[in-house]
Enzyme design. Structure first.
Site, short mmCIF file in Angstrom:
data_model
loop_
_atom_site.label_atom_id
_atom_site.label_comp_id
_atom_site.label_asym_id
_atom_site.label_seq_id
_atom_site.Cartn_x
_atom_site.Cartn_y
_atom_site.Cartn_z
CG ASP A 1 6.54 -8.12 -9.49
OD1 ASP A 1 6.60 -7.64 -10.73
OD2 ASP A 1 5.93 -7.42 -8.36
CD GLU B 1 7.18 -5.68 -15.44
OE1 GLU B 1 6.21 -5.38 -16.26
OE2 GLU B 1 7.18 -5.67 -14.46
CG ASP C 1 3.85 -7.35 -5.37
OD1 ASP C 1 3.46 -6.64 -6.31
OD2 ASP C 1 4.02 -7.01 -4.22
#
Length: 397
Positions: A189, A273, A354
């Protein structure tokens, strides 16, 4: 273990003599001139609903050299001039394929100064590189050796805004081979407070290279703003600003290379992502910090290194609510403002925002790797897959 044939560009700094610098500067100018003239000719033909290809622009170049006005084009090597026409052909191919916008003209002040030489335009013997139209080899600083027995198939010479000269040699590196298969996987992330948060719980600090040199950069820019346009002092001040920018970019690139190499070596599957950074930087509050974090560069490095070493990169759809989903029970929170860094689910689990997001990314990424998923790649993902959400979910704030 299968052997891969990877072509890598090895970039070195070199220090040209005055004669070499003058020759290369002339070549850069001729490359820009030919590119712009060919683009103008193709644009005029496009207005007449005609198409001009590479062969026709090459014939135009031959005719231009025979004119008195453009006879100076014959004074430099013809190889970089032909190469710029090939690049223009590629640009138009991307435009017609709807992969890029219409090609733009090269600017004398803003465009990159470079010239590309194929094998007929240089000689490489005993570690000495000599370009066409030059009598002496380039004084290259060999900061790292080329692969043993490698012969460059392409050489690109460039000069950056800070006045530094570089030569990039494209060679086949047979030492790059897939790493032994591993059973490790990691969810990644990206962020601003921490550059990366891994599903293992590890947080990697954001170096903030631009912030560290912000005072130095601002001082150099103030000095530049006071100089009269067109003068020598302004040119000197501009180079000082460029050197600060180059220092920031070099340190950022070095840190990202070390980080991505480590992640690829340690993990078989890497889940990230699929962010649209070009849209995110339109937020003027966060644009500077996002640009300094260089998320796009991180992804690019991760993908091509994964393809080199036989690893998998899975890109999860950007609308997947990784931060609002409990990684323990799967409950979905209604909203999760950015200022909330820790939260407690109804199941009683307290999450770091996170770390929880990284765990959720890993879970959906492993699902894709194991059984496949509907795929909607936002862009090409070498060596990996791009997974989209499998059910309708509300957009994460």
């Amino acid at each position: 273990m299968t052997t891969t044939h990877v072509k890598r560009a090895f970039k070195y700094r070199f220090y040209p003599t005055d004669a070499q610098a003058a020759e290369l500067s002339r070549t850069f100018g001729c490359v820009r001139k030919v590119y712009n003239m060919a683009l103008a000719a193709r644009t005029e033909a496009w207005a007449r609903q005609e198409r001009v290809n590479y062969n026709q622009t090459s014939a135009m170049l031959t005719a231009w050299k025979k004119t008195e006005e453009l006879a100076f084009l014959s004074e430099v090597s013809s190889v970089p001039l032909q190469q710029c026409l090939r690049h223009l052909q590629t640009a138009f191919g991307n435009f017609f394929g709807k992969r890029a916008k219409y090609p733009r003209f090269k600017s004398k002040k803003k465009s990159r100064r470079s010239a590309e030489y194929t094998t007929s335009g240089f000689r490489f013997r005993d570690g000495r590189l000599t370009l066409a139209k030059m009598a002496d080899p380039l004084a290259i600083v060999w900061s790292r050796p080329l692969p043993e027995g490698a012969q460059p198939s392409m050489v690109t010479v460039s000069r950056d805004a800070a006045g530094r000269w570089f030569v990039s040699m494209l060679v086949e590196d047979q030492a790059v081979r897939p790493l032994p298969a591993a059973d490790t996987a990691v969810g990644i992330d990206v962020g601003l407070d921490h550059l990366l948060t891994l599903s293992t719980g590890e947080k990697i600090a954001n170096p903030r290279h631009e912030r560290k040199d912000r005072v130095r950069l601002a001082r150099a820019q103030r000095v530049l703003a006071r100089k009269e346009k067109g003068g020598r002092n302004r040119a000197k001040a501009r180079r000082k600003v460029a050197r600060v920018h180059a220092r920031i970019a070099d340190r950022r690139r070095d840190a990202l290379h070390k980080l991505t190499t480590r992640l690829v070596r340690e993990n078989q599957t890497l889940v990230i992502e699929d962010l649209t950074v070009r849209n995110m930087v339109q937020n003027h509050t966060l644009a500077r910090a996002i640009s300094d974090a260089a998320w796009s560069d991180f992804r690019n490095m991760l993908e091509y290194k994964a393809s080199w070493y036989g690893r998998n990169v899975v890109a999860v759809d950007r609308f997947f609510p990784s931060s609002r989903l409990c990684s323990d029970c799967g409950a979905l929170q209604n909203k999760m403002p950015l200022n909330v860094r820790t939260w407690t689910c109804d199941c009683g689990t307290t999450h770091d925002r996170d770390v929880n997001a990284a765990k959720n990314l890993l879970a959906v990424g492993l699902t894709v790797s194991a059984c496949g998923a509907g795929v909607r790649p936002q862009r090409s993902t070498p060596g990996g897959q791009s997974a989209m959400k499998q059910e309708t979910l509300r957009r994460e704030p």
